[in-house]
Design an enzyme around this catalytic site. Structure first.
Site, PDB file in Angstrom:
ATOM      1  N   HIS A  64      44.050  42.978  46.125  1.00 30.66           N
ATOM      2  CA  HIS A  64      45.446  42.578  46.028  1.00 30.66           C
ATOM      3  C   HIS A  64      46.400  43.758  45.915  1.00 30.66           C
ATOM      4  CE1 HIS A  64      48.604  39.677  44.866  1.00 30.66           C
ATOM      5  NE2 HIS A  64      48.962  40.509  43.892  1.00 30.66           N
ATOM      6  N   ASP A 101      41.116  39.832  48.419  1.00 33.58           N
ATOM      7  CA  ASP A 101      42.131  39.530  47.406  1.00 33.58           C
ATOM      8  C   ASP A 101      41.778  38.200  46.752  1.00 33.58           C
ATOM      9  OD1 ASP A 101      44.399  38.913  45.950  1.00 33.58           O
ATOM     10  OD2 ASP A 101      45.806  39.419  47.555  1.00 33.58           O
ATOM     11  N   SER A 129      52.969  40.338  46.982  1.00 36.30           N
ATOM     12  CA  SER A 129      52.699  39.328  45.963  1.00 36.30           C
ATOM     13  C   SER A 129      53.984  38.525  45.715  1.00 36.30           C
ATOM     14  CB  SER A 129      52.155  39.992  44.700  1.00 36.30           C
ATOM     15  OG  SER A 129      51.608  39.055  43.814  1.00 36.30           O
TER      16      SER A 129
END
Length: 308
Positions: free
Chosen positions: A289, A261, A105
């Site tokens: 995610h 995601d 991320s």
């Protein structure tokens, strides 16, 4: 996991910031710098589950303003360039010349930024849940791209924002960022976090998301720091990461991406792979995610096992 702790401490890095760090694993293991997400989320012991304490030597730290670093939620001197400099300072402090760099991320963004700035100190990259810091990536979240799948959650998030501000991603973020600084900041931070976390798991559990945001001590800090970076486009020019890949295309890069995601959708990993070239391998798995989801965690552990 404290039995594999090699050392820990706080490192002064300027602007009044001291970052907390831990070196963990095998003293003679394969060196890996692992970067947490958010920005502002901090690291925890679940990050260690990706690595083998008998094979890897991993350097973790809480980035400026979050976790056990001080000052809490400090925004002065807290930009991408500062965070990149902190990684280099921490590696130097621990006597590391080079290392693999891993992150998911926001951690994937910071990993790429560090590699672009210091390719000579990076052996390779291990990334997941890729976030490319483009305007379109921020607009996906703050203008409600996933609302077709999460309509009620989107309405709850956007409802308090004045109608005239809802058309611009930065306007929505600016509005929330202002609310985070009020006496009622925690309530708005929980609204911000609930929308984002609702998009993170392939096995969505609304009650679990609510429990987390209502009990996590870091919710307000993370919201303050995250909105600070989003409002400023990650403190880099538009499309900077993809435009700068020429400096690092020679480095091996392994990417694991959840196909479901909804927070940083797979198109970001695909765009990175297409721009990076033959030294990037992209694995799509049936997950969302979160690196803790079984399929994502298994693929990451397999990839980490191959680092040398």
């Amino acid at each position: 996991m404290s039995d594999h702790l090699i050392d820990s401490g706080h490192l002064p890095v300027g602007n009044g910031h001291e970052i907390y760090w831990e070196e963990w694993g095998a003293p003679d293991g394969v060196p890996v710098v692992c970067l947490h997400g958010g920005p502002g989320a901090g690291f925890n012991d679940t990050h260690k589950l990706l690595f083998d304490p008998e094979r890897h030597r991993v350097l973790f730290h809480d980035q400026r303003g979050c976790g056990r670093s001080t000052p809490t939620a400090g925004l002065e001197g807290n930009t991408s360039a500062h965070l990149v400099a902190d990684i280099e300072a921490l590696m130097t402090h621990r006597g590391w010349d080079t290392a693999h760099v891993a992150g998911g991320s926001w951690g994937s963004s910071l990993s790429l930024l560090f590699a672009i700035a210091h390719p000579d100190r990076v052996r390779g990259l291990l990334l997941w849940s890729v976030y490319l810091l483009r305007r379109q990536d921020d607009e996906w979240l703050t203008l409600g791209g996933p609302r077709t799948h999460f309509p009620a959650e989107w309405e709850t998030f956007i409802a308090p924002v004045p109608a005239e501000l809802r058309a611009g991603a930065r306007q929505v973020t600016d509005w929330y960022a202002g609310k985070f600084q009020t006496p009622d900041g925690l309530r708005y931070a929980r609204m911000w976090a609930t929308w984002e976390l609702s998009l993170c798991s392939a096995n969505y559990d609304a009650a679990a998301v609510t429990r987390f945001v209502e009990t996590d001590d870091n919710t307000l800090t993370c919201a303050i720091i995250e909105s600070h970076f989003v409002r400023n486009g990650g403190f880099v020019p538009e499309n900077f990461l993809l435009d700068s890949l020429g400096a690092i295309r020679h480095l091996p890069c392994h990417v694991v991406q959840g196909r479901f995601d909804m927070c940083t959708p797979p198109v970001e990993a695909y765009d990175l792979a297409r721009a990076y070239g033959e030294n990037l391998s992209l694995v799509l798995v049936n997950a969302g995610h979160l690196r803790t989801e079984p399929a994502l965690a298994a693929a990451l552990r397999e990839a980490a096992a191959g680092l040398s």
